[in-house]
Design a protein around this motif. Structure first.
Motif, short mmCIF file in Angstrom:
data_model
loop_
_atom_site.label_atom_id
_atom_site.label_comp_id
_atom_site.label_asym_id
_atom_site.label_seq_id
_atom_site.Cartn_x
_atom_site.Cartn_y
_atom_site.Cartn_z
N MET A 254 0.84 -1.19 0.00
CA MET A 254 0.00 0.00 0.00
C MET A 254 0.88 1.25 0.00
SD MET A 254 -2.89 -1.27 -0.28
CE MET A 254 -3.95 0.15 -0.05
N ALA A 255 0.33 2.34 -0.49
CA ALA A 255 1.09 3.58 -0.66
C ALA A 255 1.67 4.07 0.66
CB ALA A 255 0.21 4.66 -1.27
N TYR A 256 2.85 4.66 0.57
CA TYR A 256 3.52 5.29 1.72
C TYR A 256 4.45 6.37 1.18
CZ TYR A 256 7.29 2.05 0.35
OH TYR A 256 8.24 1.35 -0.35
N PRO A 257 4.90 7.32 2.02
CA PRO A 257 5.80 8.37 1.53
C PRO A 257 7.10 7.75 1.00
CG PRO A 257 4.92 8.92 3.69
CD PRO A 257 4.54 7.50 3.45
N LEU A 258 7.43 8.04 -0.23
CA LEU A 258 8.58 7.39 -0.87
C LEU A 258 9.92 7.86 -0.30
CD1 LEU A 258 7.46 7.21 -4.60
CD2 LEU A 258 7.08 5.57 -2.74
N ASP A 259 9.91 8.95 0.47
CA ASP A 259 11.15 9.45 1.05
C ASP A 259 11.29 9.07 2.54
OD1 ASP A 259 9.17 11.05 2.09
OD2 ASP A 259 10.15 12.96 1.65
N CYS A 260 10.47 8.11 3.00
CA CYS A 260 10.46 7.81 4.44
C CYS A 260 11.46 6.73 4.85
CB CYS A 260 9.06 7.38 4.88
SG CYS A 260 8.58 5.72 4.33
N ASP A 261 12.13 6.12 3.88
CA ASP A 261 13.14 5.09 4.15
C ASP A 261 12.54 3.84 4.77
OD1 ASP A 261 15.72 4.06 3.97
OD2 ASP A 261 16.25 4.69 5.98
N ARG A 262 11.32 3.48 4.39
CA ARG A 262 10.76 2.18 4.76
C ARG A 262 11.71 1.09 4.26
NH1 ARG A 262 7.42 -1.56 1.83
NH2 ARG A 262 5.72 -2.55 3.02
N GLN A 263 12.03 0.12 5.11
CA GLN A 263 12.98 -0.92 4.74
C GLN A 263 12.44 -2.30 5.10
OE1 GLN A 263 17.08 -0.33 5.91
NE2 GLN A 263 16.88 1.90 5.76
N MET A 264 12.40 -3.18 4.09
CA MET A 264 11.99 -4.56 4.26
C MET A 264 13.08 -5.45 3.66
SD MET A 264 8.95 -3.70 5.38
CE MET A 264 7.98 -5.20 5.37
N HIS A 265 13.29 -6.64 4.26
CA HIS A 265 14.25 -7.59 3.73
C HIS A 265 13.51 -8.84 3.27
CE1 HIS A 265 18.11 -5.89 5.80
NE2 HIS A 265 17.46 -4.98 5.09
N ARG A 266 13.83 -9.29 2.04
CA ARG A 266 13.12 -10.43 1.45
C ARG A 266 14.05 -11.62 1.27
NH1 ARG A 266 11.09 -9.95 -4.64
NH2 ARG A 266 13.29 -10.45 -4.99
N THR A 267 13.49 -12.81 1.53
CA THR A 267 14.12 -14.07 1.15
C THR A 267 13.09 -14.89 0.38
OG1 THR A 267 13.61 -14.92 3.36
CG2 THR A 267 15.88 -14.26 2.94
N LYS A 268 13.57 -15.91 -0.38
CA LYS A 268 12.69 -16.63 -1.30
C LYS A 268 12.93 -18.14 -1.21
CE LYS A 268 14.48 -14.67 -4.86
NZ LYS A 268 14.81 -14.16 -6.21
N LEU A 269 11.88 -18.88 -1.55
CA LEU A 269 11.96 -20.33 -1.70
C LEU A 269 11.74 -20.71 -3.16
CD1 LEU A 269 9.98 -21.51 1.46
CD2 LEU A 269 12.40 -21.93 0.98
N GLU A 270 12.58 -21.57 -3.67
CA GLU A 270 12.53 -21.99 -5.07
C GLU A 270 11.19 -22.63 -5.40
OE1 GLU A 270 14.80 -25.53 -6.89
OE2 GLU A 270 16.05 -23.78 -7.34
N GLY A 271 10.72 -22.38 -6.63
CA GLY A 271 9.48 -22.99 -7.09
C GLY A 271 9.59 -24.50 -7.18
N GLU A 272 8.47 -25.15 -6.96
CA GLU A 272 8.43 -26.61 -6.95
C GLU A 272 7.43 -27.18 -7.95
OE1 GLU A 272 9.44 -26.74 -2.15
OE2 GLU A 272 7.52 -27.50 -2.87
N GLU A 273 6.72 -26.28 -8.65
CA GLU A 273 5.66 -26.72 -9.56
C GLU A 273 5.51 -25.72 -10.69
OE1 GLU A 273 0.85 -27.75 -9.39
OE2 GLU A 273 1.87 -26.91 -7.65
N ALA A 274 5.46 -26.23 -11.93
CA ALA A 274 5.28 -25.36 -13.09
C ALA A 274 3.81 -24.96 -13.23
CB ALA A 274 5.74 -26.07 -14.35
N PHE A 275 3.58 -23.78 -13.80
CA PHE A 275 2.22 -23.40 -14.18
C PHE A 275 1.67 -24.46 -15.13
CE2 PHE A 275 3.93 -19.03 -13.40
CZ PHE A 275 2.98 -18.60 -12.48
N SER A 276 0.45 -24.87 -14.91
CA SER A 276 -0.16 -25.87 -15.82
C SER A 276 -1.68 -25.74 -15.78
CB SER A 276 0.26 -27.28 -15.42
OG SER A 276 -0.19 -27.59 -14.12
#
Length: 276
Positions: A254-276
């Motif tokens: 959702m929208a927030y002030p772009l100059d506010c220095d909001r910081q999030m850290h992301r990690t990911k898990l590899e896909g296990e199933e193709a679109f079908s």
């Protein structure tokens, strides 16, 4: 709300069709003792919140690894989501996150899941919204299911970026276009036997359909999938960790002030199933 307790692991459903809050400590999460339980809840609940566990980057990676095959980011294990280009050189790309999307629609095998941790919250706004596209499909009337379940949709970065920059110059349009297109099913028939809707800002057009009717149907289904009963909005506190099933959940910031220095850290898990 339904609550169950095991050791220091308490699970509370947020809504009947989406979301769970898990109250525990980081040591319990890092032990992997509940990893199978967490994975089992991902498809059913879509989104799980671990309030104020305060993972370090190393701990976030370690916890992510307990749930599947960890996927490093382009420049390290963690993607630092920030509008400050000194922190995140891809800050312009992050603007696309303000629109409903599924990560990986330009690939044949999308990510299984993603996790965000909050390092610095926005002073106003900045919630992350999620919707359960399994539940949205399940609730469609049978005649509508029959009408759409064999449709195919062309996805493109161009379609997504036009939300961010509606009037690009030719050079920028050509840059977006280099990624090409990807044709996917509108309805994903999973190996589990369940089905989910494949929607979001990368949807360009439905194959073989009049362009206006195509856009109307895609918007109609997006409105359906994101209505109150299928969606939730997470208001961040510093230290929160949130993981979601990327194969059956759309999300947006959702929208927030772009100059506010909001910081999030992301990690990911590899896909296990193709679109079908």
């Amino acid at each position: 709300m339904t609550t169950s307790v095991s050791d220091t692991f308490a699970v509370t459903q947020v809504k009947p069709l989406i979301g769970a809050v898990i109250e525990t400590d980081k040591q319990t999460l890092l032990s992997g003792r509940h990893s199978a339980e967490i994975r089992g809840m991902l498809e059913d609940r879509g989104v799980m919140v671990f309030p104020q566990v305060h993972f370090t980057d190393e701990e976030q990676v370690e916890f992510t690894r307990t749930l599947g095959k960890f996927v490093p980011e382009m420049h390290g294990d963690i993607f630092q989501i920030s509008m400050d280009k000194a922190i995140n050189p891809q800050a312009d790309y992050v603007k696309g996150a303000f629109y409903w999307h599924i990560d990986g629609t330009m690939q044949q095998v999308p990510l299984f899941a993603s996790m965000l941790t909050c390092k610095k919250k926005a002073p106003v706004g900045g919630n992350t919204e999620f919707c359960n596209t399994y539940a949205a499909w399940d609730a469609l009337p049978d005649e509508e299911k029959a009408a759409i379940e064999n449709l195919r949709v062309v996805h493109s970065l161009v379609a997504a970026q036009l939300f961010v920059e509606p009037e690009p110059d030719l050079a920028l349009l050509d840059q977006w276009s280099r990624l090409g297109t990807n044709e996917l099913p509108l309805v994903w028939a999973h190996t589990s036997g369940r089905k989910s809707l494949v929607l979001g800002s990368t949807c360009d057009y439905i194959v073989g359909m009049d362009p206006i009717e195509s856009r109307r149907l895609l918007v109609k289904l997006r409105d359906w999938a994101t209505q109150e009963q299928f969606s939730l909005s997470h208001e961040w506190s510093v230290g929160d960790a949130v993981i979601w099933d990327n194969t059956g959940t759309m999300h947006r910031a959702m929208a927030y002030p772009l100059d506010c220095d909001r910081q999030m850290h992301r990690t990911k898990l590899e896909g296990e199933e193709a679109f079908s």
